[in-house]
Design an enzyme around this catalytic site. Structure first.
Site, PDB file in Angstrom:
ATOM      1  N   GLU A  11       0.845  -1.214   0.000  1.00  0.00           N
ATOM      2  CA  GLU A  11       0.000   0.000   0.000  1.00  0.00           C
ATOM      3  C   GLU A  11       0.875   1.258   0.000  1.00  0.00           C
ATOM      4  O   GLU A  11       0.566   2.245  -0.665  1.00  0.00           O
ATOM      5  CB  GLU A  11      -0.946   0.011   1.206  1.00  0.00           C
ATOM      6  CG  GLU A  11      -1.930  -1.146   1.265  1.00  0.00           C
ATOM      7  CD  GLU A  11      -2.902  -1.234   0.113  1.00  0.00           C
ATOM      8  OE1 GLU A  11      -2.775  -0.490  -0.876  1.00  0.00           O
ATOM      9  OE2 GLU A  11      -3.809  -2.083   0.172  1.00  0.00           O
ATOM     10  N   TRP A  14       1.919   1.776  -3.454  1.00  0.00           N
ATOM     11  CA  TRP A  14       0.873   2.415  -4.262  1.00  0.00           C
ATOM     12  C   TRP A  14       0.870   3.928  -4.040  1.00  0.00           C
ATOM     13  O   TRP A  14       0.719   4.709  -4.968  1.00  0.00           O
ATOM     14  CB  TRP A  14      -0.515   1.850  -3.911  1.00  0.00           C
ATOM     15  CG  TRP A  14      -0.829   0.567  -4.616  1.00  0.00           C
ATOM     16  CD1 TRP A  14      -0.960  -0.657  -4.051  1.00  0.00           C
ATOM     17  CD2 TRP A  14      -1.052   0.393  -6.036  1.00  0.00           C
ATOM     18  NE1 TRP A  14      -1.241  -1.580  -5.028  1.00  0.00           N
ATOM     19  CE2 TRP A  14      -1.300  -0.975  -6.238  1.00  0.00           C
ATOM     20  CE3 TRP A  14      -1.055   1.244  -7.123  1.00  0.00           C
ATOM     21  CZ2 TRP A  14      -1.558  -1.511  -7.502  1.00  0.00           C
ATOM     22  CZ3 TRP A  14      -1.303   0.720  -8.380  1.00  0.00           C
ATOM     23  CH2 TRP A  14      -1.550  -0.640  -8.561  1.00  0.00           C
ATOM     24  N   TRP A  42     -19.778   8.187 -21.191  1.00  0.00           N
ATOM     25  CA  TRP A  42     -20.285   8.326 -19.819  1.00  0.00           C
ATOM     26  C   TRP A  42     -21.756   8.718 -19.824  1.00  0.00           C
ATOM     27  O   TRP A  42     -22.218   9.428 -20.719  1.00  0.00           O
ATOM     28  CB  TRP A  42     -19.478   9.387 -19.062  1.00  0.00           C
ATOM     29  CG  TRP A  42     -18.029   9.064 -18.947  1.00  0.00           C
ATOM     30  CD1 TRP A  42     -17.004   9.677 -19.611  1.00  0.00           C
ATOM     31  CD2 TRP A  42     -17.422   8.025 -18.165  1.00  0.00           C
ATOM     32  NE1 TRP A  42     -15.794   9.093 -19.270  1.00  0.00           N
ATOM     33  CE2 TRP A  42     -16.029   8.078 -18.393  1.00  0.00           C
ATOM     34  CE3 TRP A  42     -17.920   7.057 -17.290  1.00  0.00           C
ATOM     35  CZ2 TRP A  42     -15.125   7.208 -17.776  1.00  0.00           C
ATOM     36  CZ3 TRP A  42     -17.023   6.196 -16.676  1.00  0.00           C
ATOM     37  CH2 TRP A  42     -15.644   6.271 -16.921  1.00  0.00           C
ATOM     38  N   ASN A  77     -10.279   1.109   2.522  1.00  0.00           N
ATOM     39  CA  ASN A  77      -9.895   0.970   1.109  1.00  0.00           C
ATOM     40  C   ASN A  77     -10.818   0.024   0.334  1.00  0.00           C
ATOM     41  O   ASN A  77     -11.183   0.301  -0.809  1.00  0.00           O
ATOM     42  CB  ASN A  77      -8.443   0.478   1.036  1.00  0.00           C
ATOM     43  CG  ASN A  77      -7.936   0.427  -0.390  1.00  0.00           C
ATOM     44  OD1 ASN A  77      -7.970   1.425  -1.099  1.00  0.00           O
ATOM     45  ND2 ASN A  77      -7.468  -0.740  -0.820  1.00  0.00           N
ATOM     46  N   TRP A  95     -15.623   9.014 -13.728  1.00  0.00           N
ATOM     47  CA  TRP A  95     -14.817   8.844 -12.508  1.00  0.00           C
ATOM     48  C   TRP A  95     -14.481  10.182 -11.857  1.00  0.00           C
ATOM     49  O   TRP A  95     -14.292  10.273 -10.643  1.00  0.00           O
ATOM     50  CB  TRP A  95     -13.539   8.046 -12.791  1.00  0.00           C
ATOM     51  CG  TRP A  95     -12.651   8.621 -13.861  1.00  0.00           C
ATOM     52  CD1 TRP A  95     -12.700   8.338 -15.188  1.00  0.00           C
ATOM     53  CD2 TRP A  95     -11.592   9.582 -13.702  1.00  0.00           C
ATOM     54  NE1 TRP A  95     -11.747   9.066 -15.868  1.00  0.00           N
ATOM     55  CE2 TRP A  95     -11.046   9.827 -14.982  1.00  0.00           C
ATOM     56  CE3 TRP A  95     -11.051  10.249 -12.600  1.00  0.00           C
ATOM     57  CZ2 TRP A  95      -9.991  10.723 -15.193  1.00  0.00           C
ATOM     58  CZ3 TRP A  95     -10.007  11.140 -12.812  1.00  0.00           C
ATOM     59  CH2 TRP A  95      -9.489  11.369 -14.093  1.00  0.00           C
ATOM     60  N   TRP A 118      -8.917   6.552  -8.515  1.00  0.00           N
ATOM     61  CA  TRP A 118     -10.138   6.603  -9.347  1.00  0.00           C
ATOM     62  C   TRP A 118      -9.827   6.167 -10.771  1.00  0.00           C
ATOM     63  O   TRP A 118     -10.601   5.444 -11.393  1.00  0.00           O
ATOM     64  CB  TRP A 118     -10.774   7.993  -9.296  1.00  0.00           C
ATOM     65  CG  TRP A 118     -11.653   8.133  -8.097  1.00  0.00           C
ATOM     66  CD1 TRP A 118     -11.296   8.645  -6.885  1.00  0.00           C
ATOM     67  CD2 TRP A 118     -13.022   7.717  -7.961  1.00  0.00           C
ATOM     68  NE1 TRP A 118     -12.353   8.581  -6.011  1.00  0.00           N
ATOM     69  CE2 TRP A 118     -13.426   8.025  -6.638  1.00  0.00           C
ATOM     70  CE3 TRP A 118     -13.940   7.127  -8.820  1.00  0.00           C
ATOM     71  CZ2 TRP A 118     -14.714   7.746  -6.161  1.00  0.00           C
ATOM     72  CZ3 TRP A 118     -15.235   6.852  -8.354  1.00  0.00           C
ATOM     73  CH2 TRP A 118     -15.609   7.161  -7.044  1.00  0.00           C
TER      74      TRP A 118
HETATM   75  C1  LIG Z   1     -11.379   5.299  -5.184  1.00  0.00           C
HETATM   76  C2  LIG Z   1     -10.276   5.495  -4.151  1.00  0.00           C
HETATM   77  C3  LIG Z   1      -9.934   6.769  -3.732  1.00  0.00           C
HETATM   78  C4  LIG Z   1      -8.899   6.959  -2.794  1.00  0.00           C
HETATM   79  N1  LIG Z   1      -8.620   8.228  -2.383  1.00  0.00           N
HETATM   80  C5  LIG Z   1      -7.590   8.420  -1.493  1.00  0.00           C
HETATM   81  C6  LIG Z   1      -7.260   9.731  -1.029  1.00  0.00           C
HETATM   82  O1  LIG Z   1      -7.874  10.736  -1.420  1.00  0.00           O
HETATM   83  N2  LIG Z   1      -6.241   9.844  -0.147  1.00  0.00           N
HETATM   84  C7  LIG Z   1      -5.514   8.762   0.311  1.00  0.00           C
HETATM   85  O2  LIG Z   1      -4.601   8.931   1.125  1.00  0.00           O
HETATM   86  N3  LIG Z   1      -5.802   7.533  -0.130  1.00  0.00           N
HETATM   87  C8  LIG Z   1      -6.822   7.318  -1.003  1.00  0.00           C
HETATM   88  N4  LIG Z   1      -7.099   6.051  -1.408  1.00  0.00           N
HETATM   89  C9  LIG Z   1      -6.217   4.941  -1.009  1.00  0.00           C
HETATM   90  C10 LIG Z   1      -6.601   4.190   0.275  1.00  0.00           C
HETATM   91  O3  LIG Z   1      -7.971   3.879   0.317  1.00  0.00           O
HETATM   92  C11 LIG Z   1      -6.250   4.956   1.546  1.00  0.00           C
HETATM   93  O4  LIG Z   1      -4.926   5.446   1.481  1.00  0.00           O
HETATM   94  C12 LIG Z   1      -6.365   4.020   2.726  1.00  0.00           C
HETATM   95  O5  LIG Z   1      -7.705   3.606   2.876  1.00  0.00           O
HETATM   96  C13 LIG Z   1      -5.917   4.724   3.954  1.00  0.00           C
HETATM   97  O6  LIG Z   1      -6.206   3.884   5.061  1.00  0.00           O
HETATM   98  P1  LIG Z   1      -5.131   3.670   6.227  1.00  0.00           P
HETATM   99  O7  LIG Z   1      -4.535   5.005   6.585  1.00  0.00           O
HETATM  100  O8  LIG Z   1      -5.822   2.829   7.247  1.00  0.00           O
HETATM  101  O9  LIG Z   1      -4.017   2.845   5.456  1.00  0.00           O
HETATM  102  P2  LIG Z   1      -3.092   1.662   5.918  1.00  0.00           P
HETATM  103  O10 LIG Z   1      -3.625   0.436   5.265  1.00  0.00           O
HETATM  104  O11 LIG Z   1      -2.841   1.676   7.401  1.00  0.00           O
HETATM  105  O12 LIG Z   1      -1.731   2.077   5.138  1.00  0.00           O
HETATM  106  C14 LIG Z   1      -0.790   3.055   5.626  1.00  0.00           C
HETATM  107  C15 LIG Z   1      -0.656   4.212   4.637  1.00  0.00           C
HETATM  108  O13 LIG Z   1      -0.387   3.690   3.326  1.00  0.00           O
HETATM  109  C16 LIG Z   1      -1.023   4.497   2.335  1.00  0.00           C
HETATM  110  N5  LIG Z   1      -2.002   3.656   1.612  1.00  0.00           N
HETATM  111  C17 LIG Z   1      -2.686   2.580   2.099  1.00  0.00           C
HETATM  112  N6  LIG Z   1      -3.438   2.036   1.129  1.00  0.00           N
HETATM  113  C18 LIG Z   1      -3.221   2.785   0.018  1.00  0.00           C
HETATM  114  C19 LIG Z   1      -3.709   2.701  -1.313  1.00  0.00           C
HETATM  115  N7  LIG Z   1      -4.546   1.727  -1.701  1.00  0.00           N
HETATM  116  N8  LIG Z   1      -3.290   3.646  -2.205  1.00  0.00           N
HETATM  117  C20 LIG Z   1      -2.430   4.614  -1.818  1.00  0.00           C
HETATM  118  N9  LIG Z   1      -1.932   4.733  -0.571  1.00  0.00           N
HETATM  119  C21 LIG Z   1      -2.323   3.828   0.330  1.00  0.00           C
HETATM  120  C22 LIG Z   1      -1.688   5.637   3.047  1.00  0.00           C
HETATM  121  O14 LIG Z   1      -0.788   6.735   3.089  1.00  0.00           O
HETATM  122  C23 LIG Z   1      -1.938   5.059   4.420  1.00  0.00           C
HETATM  123  O15 LIG Z   1      -2.128   6.018   5.411  1.00  0.00           O
HETATM  124  C24 LIG Z   1      -8.166   5.840  -2.309  1.00  0.00           C
HETATM  125  C25 LIG Z   1      -8.524   4.550  -2.749  1.00  0.00           C
HETATM  126  C26 LIG Z   1      -9.564   4.382  -3.653  1.00  0.00           C
HETATM  127  C27 LIG Z   1      -9.924   2.990  -4.108  1.00  0.00           C
END
Ligand SMILES: Cc1cc2nc3c(=O)[nH]c(=O)nc-3n(C[C@H](O)[C@H](O)[C@H](O)COP(=O)(O)OP(=O)(O)OC[C@H]3O[C@@H](n4cnc5c(N)ncnc54)[C@H](O)[C@@H]3O)c2cc1C
Length: 212
Positions: A11, A14, A42, A77, A95, A118
């Site tokens: 993550e 990503w 769309w 997520n 989107w 997105w």
């Molecule tokens: C449609 C969509 C929109 C999203 N919009 C955002 C957004 O605006 N801002 C945002 O920070 N994340 C976004 N995410 C990614 C992800 O959902 C969140 O980062 C995650 O849910 C954060 O939860 P956590 O802090 O518990 O992460 P944890 O699972 O504890 O992970 C630690 C850190 O890793 C990063 N991280 C974790 N999962 C992802 C991921 N899939 N993609 C990118 N970084 C990740 C974050 O910085 C997070 O705080 C989006 C995902 C989707 C599918």
């Protein structure tokens, strides 16, 4: 717990990848990375957008996520992926409309992660999920919320339905609905779209793009 560490690191990767994308493609929030998507057909569906935003789609896991987002500014997520897939593929809404709502409502709204995620769900991003990967919201609900704790918390009007019907209340017999105090179309919406038909429509729309 090696699995947990690996997931965590992936993550983080990503996140860094999203930053890399935004740095090299500053118009990532607006423009599909895969150029053929510029011509995607769309839908124009203002009512569908409002139902999605308010958690009134008739799909419990989608509604739970959207209501959680509105109440707390956060969503897990997995649920982000489910609600995004529903907006893009079931409702066929752009989107950018979903990304805009997340931008306004998420406490962790982040231009790089939001835009890249997105585009990933839409199938038009870098290393995107294939377009034909269309989440079935009731199966996703049953898989990731098997005991219904999440849906019962955010969609309390369905709380008394048994687990087997909670993620697909439209399958319930009238007597089951009545026992649970649920009246579809009155105190909880009937599905605003038929998922199987919407899936087919999305696949047709995608086929119409091919190929540059
Ligand atoms: C449609 C969509 C929109 C999203 N919009 C955002 C957004 O605006 N801002 C945002 O920070 N994340 C976004 N995410 C990614 C992800 O959902 C969140 O980062 C995650 O849910 C954060 O939860 P956590 O802090 O518990 O992460 P944890 O699972 O504890 O992970 C630690 C850190 O890793 C990063 N991280 C974790 N999962 C992802 C991921 N899939 N993609 C990118 N970084 C990740 C974050 O910085 C997070 O705080 C989006 C995902 C989707 C599918």
């Amino acid at each position: 717990m090696p699995g947990g560490v690996e997931t965590y690191l992936s993550e983080i990767a990503w996140r860094e990848f999203s930053y890399h994308l935004l740095f090299h493609f500053p118009n990532l929030p607006e423009v599909p990375l895969r150029s053929e998507f510029a011509g995607f057909p769309w839908a124009d569906n203002a009512e569908g957008l409002v139902a999605w935003q308010r958690g009134q789609t008739g799909y419990p896991i989608v509604d739970a996520g959207m209501r959680e987002l509105w109440s707390t500014g956060w969503m897990h997520n997995r649920v982000r992926m489910i609600v995004a897939s529903f907006l893009i593929k079931d409702l066929l809404l752009h989107w950018r409309q979903g990304a805009g709502w997340f931008w306004d409502t998420l406490v962790d709204a982040d231009l790089a992660n939001n835009s890249a995620s997105w585009q990933w769900v839409a199938g038009c991003g870098a290393d995107a999920a294939p377009y034909f990967r269309i989440f079935n919201p009731s199966l996703q609900g049953a898989k990731f919320d098997p005991d219904g704790t999440y849906v019962r918390r955010w969609v309390p009007e369905l709380a008394k339905l048994p687990n087997g019907l909670l993620h697909s209340p439209w399958d319930a017999r009238p007597i089951d609905l009545a026992d649970a105090g649920v009246s579809l179309g009155r105190n909880y919406p009937a599905p605003i779209i038929d998922h199987a038909a919407a899936r087919q429509r999305a696949l047709e729309a995608f086929k119409s793009l091919k190929k540059d």
